[in-house]
Design a protein around this motif. Structure first.
Motif, mmCIF file in Angstrom:
data_model
loop_
_atom_site.group_PDB
_atom_site.id
_atom_site.type_symbol
_atom_site.label_atom_id
_atom_site.label_comp_id
_atom_site.label_asym_id
_atom_site.label_seq_id
_atom_site.Cartn_x
_atom_site.Cartn_y
_atom_site.Cartn_z
ATOM 1 N N VAL A 124 0.851 -1.188 0.000
ATOM 2 C CA VAL A 124 0.000 0.000 0.000
ATOM 3 C C VAL A 124 0.887 1.239 0.000
ATOM 4 O O VAL A 124 1.918 1.280 0.657
ATOM 5 C CB VAL A 124 -0.896 -0.009 1.267
ATOM 6 N N SER A 125 0.487 2.276 -0.733
ATOM 7 C CA SER A 125 1.258 3.520 -0.750
ATOM 8 C C SER A 125 0.733 4.480 0.308
ATOM 9 O O SER A 125 -0.326 4.268 0.905
ATOM 10 C CB SER A 125 1.193 4.166 -2.133
ATOM 11 N N ASN A 126 1.463 5.551 0.534
ATOM 12 C CA ASN A 126 1.113 6.525 1.570
ATOM 13 C C ASN A 126 -0.180 7.275 1.270
ATOM 14 O O ASN A 126 -0.826 7.780 2.182
ATOM 15 C CB ASN A 126 2.248 7.534 1.741
ATOM 16 N N ASP A 127 -0.574 7.369 0.008
ATOM 17 C CA ASP A 127 -1.773 8.125 -0.375
ATOM 18 C C ASP A 127 -3.055 7.315 -0.227
ATOM 19 O O ASP A 127 -4.144 7.853 -0.369
ATOM 20 C CB ASP A 127 -1.663 8.596 -1.822
ATOM 21 N N ASP A 128 -2.953 6.018 0.059
ATOM 22 C CA ASP A 128 -4.135 5.156 0.119
ATOM 23 C C ASP A 128 -4.888 5.242 1.441
ATOM 24 O O ASP A 128 -6.031 4.829 1.513
ATOM 25 C CB ASP A 128 -3.743 3.695 -0.129
ATOM 26 N N TYR A 129 -4.272 5.747 2.494
ATOM 27 C CA TYR A 129 -4.914 5.794 3.811
ATOM 28 C C TYR A 129 -4.693 7.153 4.454
ATOM 29 O O TYR A 129 -3.804 7.899 4.081
ATOM 30 C CB TYR A 129 -4.369 4.679 4.714
#
Length: 65
Positions: A2-7
């Motif tokens: 998961v990337s930082n922008d997903d949550y």
């Protein structure tokens, strides 16, 4: 991975491994985002803290943003 922008704060994420509490929950709520990520177990309410890189490797998917 998961990337930082997903949550973000308030997101519900599913981890790869369950929390070792009675409920064996894999769902956690993100309660703090910074250099470290703080998450709360949806089963028992226990709070865990991970470094951002460790957290990104241990998250399976984002259930609710």
């Amino acid at each position: 991975m998961v990337s930082n922008d997903d949550y973000d704060v308030g997101s519900i994420v599913m981890m790869k491994k369950p929390h070792p509490c009675k409920s064996k929950s894999r769902e956690f709520e993100v309660i703090r985002v910074g250099a470290d990520i703080k998450i709360k177990c949806q089963g028992c309410g226990n709070v865990l803290m991970f470094a951002r890189n460790d957290f990104n490797n241990k998250v399976k998917q984002v259930l609710k943003k």
